[in-house]
Each structure stands twice: as C-alpha cells, then as structure tokens.
Design a protein around this motif. Sequence first.
Motif, mmCIF file in Angstrom:
data_model
loop_
_atom_site.group_PDB
_atom_site.id
_atom_site.type_symbol
_atom_site.label_atom_id
_atom_site.label_comp_id
_atom_site.label_asym_id
_atom_site.label_seq_id
_atom_site.Cartn_x
_atom_site.Cartn_y
_atom_site.Cartn_z
ATOM 1 N N PRO A 106 0.722 -1.249 -0.039
ATOM 2 C CA PRO A 106 0.010 0.044 -0.008
ATOM 3 C C PRO A 106 0.806 1.467 -0.180
ATOM 4 N N VAL A 108 0.467 4.003 1.464
ATOM 5 C CA VAL A 108 0.378 4.546 2.749
ATOM 6 C C VAL A 108 1.420 4.002 3.505
ATOM 7 N N ALA A 109 1.814 2.479 3.348
ATOM 8 C CA ALA A 109 3.267 2.251 3.905
ATOM 9 C C ALA A 109 4.484 2.833 3.355
ATOM 10 N N LEU A 110 4.282 3.439 2.139
ATOM 11 C CA LEU A 110 5.642 4.126 1.761
ATOM 12 C C LEU A 110 5.668 5.504 2.057
ATOM 13 N N VAL A 111 4.904 6.225 2.807
ATOM 14 C CA VAL A 111 4.903 7.459 3.214
ATOM 15 C C VAL A 111 6.044 7.751 4.028
ATOM 16 N N PRO A 112 6.481 6.947 5.047
ATOM 17 C CA PRO A 112 7.650 7.179 5.689
ATOM 18 C C PRO A 112 8.907 7.198 4.732
ATOM 19 N N LEU A 113 8.696 6.578 3.794
ATOM 20 C CA LEU A 113 9.825 6.270 2.832
ATOM 21 C C LEU A 113 10.016 7.472 2.052
ATOM 22 N N ILE A 115 8.907 10.206 3.017
ATOM 23 C CA ILE A 115 9.334 11.425 3.882
ATOM 24 C C ILE A 115 10.895 11.744 3.876
ATOM 25 N N LEU A 116 11.669 10.189 3.931
ATOM 26 C CA LEU A 116 12.943 10.081 4.097
ATOM 27 C C LEU A 116 13.585 10.708 2.966
ATOM 28 N N VAL A 117 13.206 10.299 1.519
ATOM 29 C CA VAL A 117 13.533 10.596 0.460
ATOM 30 C C VAL A 117 13.654 12.001 0.056
ATOM 31 N N THR A 196 -3.934 12.268 2.398
ATOM 32 C CA THR A 196 -3.387 11.189 3.350
ATOM 33 C C THR A 196 -1.833 11.890 3.641
ATOM 34 N N ALA A 200 -0.533 13.258 6.878
ATOM 35 C CA ALA A 200 0.605 12.200 7.762
ATOM 36 C C ALA A 200 1.625 13.425 7.663
ATOM 37 N N PHE B 36 18.632 5.294 1.556
ATOM 38 C CA PHE B 36 17.369 4.988 1.606
ATOM 39 C C PHE B 36 16.794 3.684 0.930
ATOM 40 N N ALA B 117 -8.521 9.339 5.372
ATOM 41 C CA ALA B 117 -7.188 10.277 6.203
ATOM 42 C C ALA B 117 -7.730 11.396 6.793
ATOM 43 N N VAL B 204 -2.797 0.268 7.965
ATOM 44 C CA VAL B 204 -1.524 1.169 8.036
ATOM 45 C C VAL B 204 -1.885 2.607 8.259
ATOM 46 N N GLU B 223 11.407 4.804 10.451
ATOM 47 C CA GLU B 223 11.673 6.237 9.594
ATOM 48 C C GLU B 223 12.287 7.202 10.492
ATOM 49 N N MET B 231 12.821 -0.435 8.291
ATOM 50 C CA MET B 231 11.702 0.154 7.686
ATOM 51 C C MET B 231 11.211 -1.007 6.451
#
Lengths: 278, 267
Positions: A106, A108-113, A115-117, A196, A200, B36, B117, B204, B223, B231
């Motif tokens: 999903p 959504v699960a890639l949102v943190p990634l 953010i990192l990038v 979303t 987030a 990353f 959301a 999630v 993260e 992660m």
Amino acid sequence: MNRERFSAVAKGTVGFAVAFAAAEVVIRTGAILNGKLQPLSEVVAEATRLAGDSEFLSQVGTTMQVWAIGLALSILVGVLAGTALGLSLRGYVAFRGLIELLRPIPSVALVPLAILVFGLTMKMELSLVLYATFWPILIATSYGVRRVDPTLIDSARAFGVTRPTTVGRVILPAAAPMIVTGIRVAASIAFLITITAEIAAGTSGLGHVIANAQAIGNTDVMYAGILVAGLIGTIVNIGLRVVGDRALFWHTGRYPRPRRRGIRAVPKTPAPAPAGLR
Amino acid sequence: MRLRRAASGDRVAELAVVLAFLLAWEVAARLGNSQFFPPPSEIFPRFVHLWFDGDPKTLFLSDAFREEVVPSFERAAMGWGLAIVIGVSVGLLIGRAPRLAPYVEPLLEFLRSIPPAALLPFSLLAFGLANGGKVFIITFGCVWPILINTIDGARGVPTGLVDTARVFQVGRRSRFLHVFLPAAQPHIFAGIRISLPIALIMMVLSELVGATNGIGFFILNAERQFAVVDMWAAIVLLGLTSYLIMLAFERIERHFMHWQVNFGEPR
C-alpha cells in the motif's frame, strides 16, 4: 432540466435534509460521543465562511495542484506502459509476476520512505500520488488493449494499415473505455493519497489545514475542512464519471451506457464478446 | 492481440523478471549507495531476524512479530468484520426497498467520497490513542464498497425468483435465506472482496497518526530513527502478508461461490 432529473435531485436533497436533521438531533442531545461532536449546522456555517477565505482557498488550490500534476504524469507513463504490456503478450506474461508482487504494497506504507527521500515537500506527496495511481492505469490500459476485438485488428491489417497506425487509430480508441475507467479510479485514489500525505506529513494543502486545526484545538476548522474534503472528493468522483461518459460518446457497440441512475462501486467493464463470436 | 493458453515458458519468464528486478535493485543499491534504498541482500537477513527469530514452538515468529504485527491485524479484522456486519445488513435493508434508492444514494455518494485520512484528526479527537479510533477508521474505509455492492446485489435479484418461491409457498424466512440471499451473494462477495485490500490500507493509515504499536507505527518509527533497513523489512512483510491474505480470501470465496453459474469464468 427534465422532470426525471429534477425529481432525482429533489429526492437526493430530501435524503440529505433528513440525514442532516437526524444528525443535528443526535449531536445536540449528545447521544453519541457526548460533547466531542460538533453540530452539522455549525460545521456548514464554518465551511461557508472558509469558502470566502483566500488563505484557505489557496491551500485547497495547492492540494488540487498536486492531484492534477500527479494524475497527469501518471496517465502519461501508465498509458504508455500499459499499451506496451497490452500489445506484447510475452511482455505482459513476464511482468505479471512483478506487478502482482509490487501492487499489494500500500502506498500508505511508503509514506515514511517518501518522507525520508524527499523530506516534507510537495515532491514527497507527488511521488506517492505517482506510485499509487500508476497501477490502476497500467492494469486497466493493458487489460483494455489486450481485450480489443481481434476482428478490428484483423480488418485493419486487411486494409494494409501499418502497425503503428493500427495502434493509434484502432487499438487505443477501442480500448478507450477501459482506459478511462482506469483513469477515473486513479483520479479518486490520487485525491485520497494527496490528502493522506498532507495529513501525515504535509506542510501545506487541505489535509495539512485539517491536521493543523486539530493540533491547535481549532475543531471548527477541522470539521469544516473534513466537509470540504468530502465535497471535493464527491466532485472528483462524479465529475470524472460524467466527463468520461461525455468524452466517450462516440464509442459504439461494446460500450453501452444505458441511462442508469445509481452509484457504482465496481467500475463497469465493457460487455464481453457475444457468445457466437467467442 | 489474441489470448492464448498459458505456455510452459510463462512461469519461467515471470520468475526471471522478478529475479532480474531483485538483481537490478541489488546492483543499483550497491553502486548508488543511497542510504534510503538498501540492497535486498541487507533487507532479507534483517527481515528474517526481525520477524522470524523466535521459538520453533511459535512457528519461529519473533516477539516483535507478536507485539507489532498481531495487534495491527487484530484491529484490521475487527474493523473489517464490523464493516461487513453494518454494510451487509444496512445494504440489504436499503436494497430491498427500491423506492428508497434515489433518496439515499446521493448521501452515500458523498459519504464514501470523504477521504478516510481526513478523519484521522477527528478520530484522534474522539477516541484519543485508543484502539477504537483505529477500528473506526478501518470500518469507515471498508463499509462503503460493501454497502454499495450489497445494495446493488439486493436490487439485482430478479423479482420473478422470489415470486416463484412464494408461489411454491416457501416461507418468508426461507425465501430470504435460501432464495434472496444466494441470489445477491455474488455482489455481496464482490463488495467484501474489494474491501479487503482497503482494510489493510486503512490498517496502516490509522497507525500513521497517534499510534503506539502496529506495523504501520513500526514503519513510521523506523523512519524517525533512520533505521532504514528495519523500515524496509516491515514494508516487505506488509506486502507479503497482504498478498497471502488476498490469496486466502480467494480460496474462501471460491468455497462459497463455486455453485454459482457464472463464477470463475474469464471476464
């Protein structure tokens, strides 16, 4: 507006009014979540006030910008890739495994990634929208291209039409309904993902407005923002359905579009080939 | 393009593409040295260590698995179950009264367009950090496809079918359970099937804001602490479990639907 359409709108309004009234009663008497819900009348009032607030409107504009750009890019790449997959049976079969593997992740699960990038920027939101909308467009396009009536392709070949021209003027138009369905689904998803991402980790946009309002205790704005988000979502869903229908008015035969009132959660697929032809 | 029967080379080609993808990732990650996007060779051992480190007794599932993954899926199951109960019951009620449709549908159209959301801040307000808030989000996200498809299914039951049962003096309860419901079943199951990936997504989503455990929270936490490999290990786990759950559901659906005339035919 003819009588049928008017009656439908009127009945819909009645439905809204009844629900609105019921909600008012329930909320004001505190029957559910006593004290934590805000009466709808106040929410609507606040939303109306916000509609005139230029700051709020510019935030909404930012959201729609991300939505539009992400969707447009996705359509470009998705239709191209989908057509390629649809035309080459070997290609489709080979990539099917990879697609099935990547699709369940999903966005959504890639949102943190993201953010990192990309940090807390518009690029972050855009990247998520691209990822999320790519799959429905890819799959719908490849499905539509593969299911094009072989008779059409054979006729083109019989007339000596070259392959590229066949793709552009026979296959793609024939697959158009399916592609449009994919775009509709993608547009809806794009809006959801944009909101979303903004909620987030956003620093701008409607989602950010809602999240920020909650954080600083401004529940008026929060509720009004949610209402506006729902309205925009409705416009996106219905609007694209109407636009899609209009844009495909020229499509004959296998794209019957009876005037059916009613909502569809499952997009309509073009009718299968008649039994005699199978 | 003509459709053809599956050829023996197909499976090999599929596998080859997946392997090529993993290989390309490995090479690109090592060459590019992006912090990353760690190479699969790093992710896989971490994946095993994080999730499958435990006793043989517990199927090798580690403590972390029990603490993070299980609560997530528990909440997802609750939300999804609740959505099914609400969606099917209300959907049948609305569907059986066709005159109700034009009153109710615009309202439903609006409600289902609210981005789940956007309700996250609301759930924080109303439920705080409690599980209820997350279950609420999951239920909200799942209920619409189930509701709408159940309405469609209930409305699509040919009246002749039920009338014939009446002619044969089949009792009301039996008419409903053994004639009406099975006729509406394909649509109902379609709605439930659509809502399953939505349930996982909502699961999630609900943990991105205001959570203290769960796989979504784990990803977010990793993260924040720049534990990038962790992660990724969680992302892979999520993808894998989603895939397996969908597979399991297809099995269950087939069990209930195998007697349907049109089931399983290529669309």
